[in-house]
Each structure stands twice: as C-alpha cells, then as structure tokens.
Design a protein around this motif. Structure first.
Motif, mmCIF file in Angstrom:
data_model
loop_
_atom_site.group_PDB
_atom_site.id
_atom_site.type_symbol
_atom_site.label_atom_id
_atom_site.label_comp_id
_atom_site.label_asym_id
_atom_site.label_seq_id
_atom_site.Cartn_x
_atom_site.Cartn_y
_atom_site.Cartn_z
ATOM 1 N N PRO A 135 0.826 -1.207 0.000
ATOM 2 C CA PRO A 135 0.000 0.000 0.000
ATOM 3 C C PRO A 135 0.857 1.252 0.000
ATOM 4 C CG PRO A 135 -0.015 -1.038 2.165
ATOM 5 C CD PRO A 135 0.672 -1.998 1.245
ATOM 6 N N VAL A 136 0.366 2.298 -0.624
ATOM 7 C CA VAL A 136 1.035 3.597 -0.609
ATOM 8 C C VAL A 136 0.499 4.382 0.582
ATOM 9 C CG1 VAL A 136 1.269 5.797 -1.808
ATOM 10 C CG2 VAL A 136 1.490 3.649 -3.078
ATOM 11 N N ILE A 137 1.389 4.884 1.412
ATOM 12 C CA ILE A 137 0.998 5.624 2.610
ATOM 13 C C ILE A 137 1.016 7.118 2.301
ATOM 14 C CG2 ILE A 137 1.493 6.041 5.045
ATOM 15 C CD1 ILE A 137 0.729 3.139 4.299
ATOM 16 N N GLY A 138 -0.078 7.788 2.571
ATOM 17 C CA GLY A 138 -0.152 9.220 2.330
ATOM 18 C C GLY A 138 -1.220 9.859 3.179
ATOM 19 N N ASP A 139 -1.272 11.171 3.145
ATOM 20 C CA ASP A 139 -2.259 11.947 3.899
ATOM 21 C C ASP A 139 -3.485 12.153 3.020
ATOM 22 O OD1 ASP A 139 -3.733 14.239 4.926
ATOM 23 O OD2 ASP A 139 -2.041 14.565 6.277
ATOM 24 N N VAL A 140 -4.581 11.502 3.375
ATOM 25 C CA VAL A 140 -5.793 11.544 2.547
ATOM 26 C C VAL A 140 -6.336 12.960 2.436
ATOM 27 C CG1 VAL A 140 -8.191 10.767 2.409
ATOM 28 C CG2 VAL A 140 -6.392 9.139 3.002
ATOM 29 N N THR A 141 -6.347 13.691 3.539
ATOM 30 C CA THR A 141 -6.895 15.061 3.534
ATOM 31 C C THR A 141 -6.089 15.969 2.616
ATOM 32 O OG1 THR A 141 -7.707 14.781 5.794
ATOM 33 C CG2 THR A 141 -7.503 17.039 4.972
ATOM 34 N N LYS A 142 -4.765 15.898 2.727
ATOM 35 C CA LYS A 142 -3.916 16.710 1.855
ATOM 36 C C LYS A 142 -4.032 16.236 0.403
ATOM 37 C CE LYS A 142 -0.514 17.986 5.376
ATOM 38 N NZ LYS A 142 0.899 17.879 5.793
ATOM 39 N N GLY A 143 -4.186 14.920 0.224
ATOM 40 C CA GLY A 143 -4.334 14.390 -1.130
ATOM 41 C C GLY A 143 -5.594 14.897 -1.808
ATOM 42 N N GLU A 144 -6.662 15.035 -1.046
ATOM 43 C CA GLU A 144 -7.899 15.558 -1.635
ATOM 44 C C GLU A 144 -7.726 16.995 -2.103
ATOM 45 O OE1 GLU A 144 -12.681 15.920 -0.760
ATOM 46 O OE2 GLU A 144 -11.336 15.402 0.892
ATOM 47 N N LEU A 145 -6.973 17.800 -1.347
ATOM 48 C CA LEU A 145 -6.734 19.194 -1.754
ATOM 49 C C LEU A 145 -5.979 19.247 -3.079
ATOM 50 C CD1 LEU A 145 -5.714 20.770 1.687
ATOM 51 C CD2 LEU A 145 -7.909 21.002 0.486
ATOM 52 N N VAL A 146 -4.959 18.398 -3.215
ATOM 53 C CA VAL A 146 -4.202 18.358 -4.469
ATOM 54 C C VAL A 146 -5.087 17.839 -5.593
ATOM 55 C CG1 VAL A 146 -2.220 17.350 -5.661
ATOM 56 C CG2 VAL A 146 -1.996 18.063 -3.274
#
Length: 361
Positions: A135-146
């Motif tokens: 799995p790729v680990i990332g910040d979902v909230t920040k990803g939605e902004l991008v």
C-alpha cells in the motif's frame, strides 16, 4: 574551515531539491507470452469489431465518450495483464465501459479476452515494469486538496469522470493496486491530455493523492451475476396492442427521454433496442428493451424486426452506438427509427425507471 553561509544554504537547497525530485527506478519484467500469428489475427479482428467505435482505429482513445487511449506506453508498462484484462472482461460499472467476457453476458471467451489484452500490449511496444503490491501511505486530507486542484477538472470533483476516466469507480479501484495508480500519476499517459506529474508534484503529494483515491475504494465487493433470459422475437414489441407514438424528432433522428417515457406510460407500441454490450443490458436496461449490440450482424438480426413499428435505440455514449445502429437500419429500409437523445445514463439521471439485474453472493 567553515563554509560561507550562502554556500551552505545553496547545498541544503540543492539536496532538498534532489530529495523532492528523486526518481523511482523500476526493474523490468519479461514480456508475457507471445501470440501466435493466428491468435494475433483474431485479436485484431476483435479489436476492430468491439473497440474501434470508442477507442479509435489507431487505439488513440477519446473517439466516443472519452474512452481512454489504448496505446499509451505507461499504461502497458504497468498494466499488463490484469489492469487491462479486468476492465475488458468485467467492464467499469457505472460507466459506458461494458464487460466483454461471456460469463457476464459479453461476446468473448476468457481466452479471447487474454489474447486481446496481449495484442494491445504487443502493439504498444512497451516493456513491462515490476510494481510493488504494498500500500502507498499518504495523507488523505492533503491528497484531496491536491486532487481538487490538479485533477478534478478532467476526472470530476467526486472522481466521476468528466473528460477523463472515472477515478472514483469502485471496480477500477478494486482492480488496480496503489502502485498502478501512483505510476499513472507519476508518468502520465503519453498521447493524451494526462500529463506526467513527477516533475510537477512532490513525491509526498503524489503519495497523498494516491492515498486519497484509495480511500474511495471501501465498500465494493464482487457479486456473481445472474444472467437474464434474452427476449425472443415474439417479445420484441412493447405494448403490441397499443397506439403508435407520434414523436417529433430532433434533427430527424433524436427523441427525448421525456417523450419516450410519456409514450411508454401511454402504452404505445414501440421496439426498444439496447445497442450496448449485452453484459450491461444485464446490469440495467429500459424495461422491454432487447439487446442488439452495435457490433451485431444486422443482416441476420433485422429479419425479426418489424418495419411498421416505431424503433427507438439507445446506448450510454450517450448516442454513438445507437447512432451507428440506426444509420445501418435506415440503410436497410427501417425508416421508422429514432435514437434516445440522453442515452440510458441521462434517462436514469432524470429519474425514469430501469429494470436492474439480480445478483447472488
């Protein structure tokens, strides 16, 4: 000896830039099995019969309904076999991409879908890369902004697809690993408006967008389809004892969803043709319609269609496949024909009824 402050600052900035722009390296994989000349010939014929209408003669994509390019090297580097085989076989539910595998009501055997997948790979000239399944680990909230800033214009605010594929599609998310998604973001799709973001976004931002898209995959599960019995010629006419509808066609071709619904409510005599792949007719169709896919041999089929009854064809493109069928019908003397202007998705979005499939666990 101490470095001047400005030199130290420069070195730190250079190191940071290198970390941000670091390149992922992928090991190469050998090609999948080679098709025999006979298998390749059949696969090419199947592509021309089933895929050209939307994906184009040269696999360039976006001919109808924003169907994606099937010659992009980055797709075939990362997507063979399963990321291409699965949508070909089972479709993308909620989009015009139907399932072509016979077990869901499509026209191809499993061997034919595999061979078509490999034919597309061979035509692309790509070399396969080995992708991680972690799995790729990332910040979902920040990803939605991008995502909303960089992707929503083409892929839709909710991933529904606008001029590009639907990224929020549950079957697509189920079929693709995180790394397949990240690879597409990083490398883009050559020959399409989808640009490579490796030099636009930081690696962390790409991970964040990947994690955001993955977060939309919850709740999807595969169910076994219960195939309906196909209508027989004696069932082709809806309301056979009803009056003929009196449609006022737009451009001498198109009938609106409102007018068609009014005619059906009035029990008018109509033949409804669902020109999509039968697998999506199995999923949902206008009650009383018969599957007559755009690739069907009309010379064989039309013998059972009446010329004295209003025929209305529909698809999900919203009109390309139905236009294609109706043009051929008119060339064969079926003048009493029309195309549903909004297509079946428009029909459903307006709240008009459809008959949906059943499924079992």
């Amino acid at each position: 000896m101490k470095f001047p402050k400005i030199l130290a600052f420069f070195l730190i900035a250079l190191l940071s830039a290198q970390l941000i722009a670091k390149e992922y390296t992928y090991s190469k994989m050998g090609p999948p099995r080679k098709l025999t000349p006979q298998q390749a010939e059949v696969a090419e014929a199947n592509y021309k019969k089933y895929c050209v209408l939307c994906h184009g003669e040269d696999r360039q994509g976006h001919v109808n309904d924003h169907a994606p390019s099937l010659r992009s090297k980055s797709l075939f580097e990362s997507g063979i076999p399963h990321a291409v085989l699965r949508p070909l076989s089972y479709g993308r539910e909620g989009t015009p991409m139907a399932g072509y595998l016979d077990e869901v009501g499509g026209p191809l055997t499993l061997e034919e879908t595999w061979n078509l997948t490999y034919w597309l790979f061979e035509k692309s000239g790509a070399e396969r890369v080995r992708l991680s399944t972690n799995p790729v680990i990332g910040d979902v909230t920040k990803g939605e902004l991008v995502y909303q800033k960089e992707c929503a214009t083409c892929h839709g605010k909710n991933g529904e697809g606008v001029t590009a594929p639907a990224l929020g599609n549950q079957s697509a998310l189920a079929h693709n690993t995180d790394e397949v998604i990240r690879y597409a973001i990083r490398h883009g799709r050559q020959g399409t408006p989808m640009k490579a973001y490796a030099e636009i976004l930081t690696e962390q931002e790409i991970d964040n967008v990947t994690a955001f898209l993955r977060s939309k995959a919850s709740g999807w599960e595969m169910k076994k389809t219960v195939l309906r019995r196909l209508p027989t010629p004696d069932e082709y006419v809806v309301n056979p004892d009803g009056p003929h509808p009196n449609f006022k066609l737009q451009e001498d071709l198109y009938v609106s969803a409102e007018d068609l619904n009014t005619a059906l409510q009035a029990k008018s005599k109509i033949v409804l043709l669902d020109t999509r792949v039968p697998s999506v007719w199995q999923t949902a169709h206008i009650e009383g319609s018969i599957p007559l896919p755009y690739y069907a041999d009309l010379d064989e089929t039309v013998k059972d269609l009446p010329k004295d009854v209003q025929i209305v064809a529909y698809c999900s493109c919203p009109r390309a496949a139905a236009d294609h069928v109706v043009r051929q019908l008119r060339n064969r003397g079926f003048d009493n024909t029309a195309v549903l202007y909004e297509g079946i998705f428009g029909w459903m979005n307006l709240g008009y009824p459809v008959s949906r499939r059943e499924a079992v666990e």
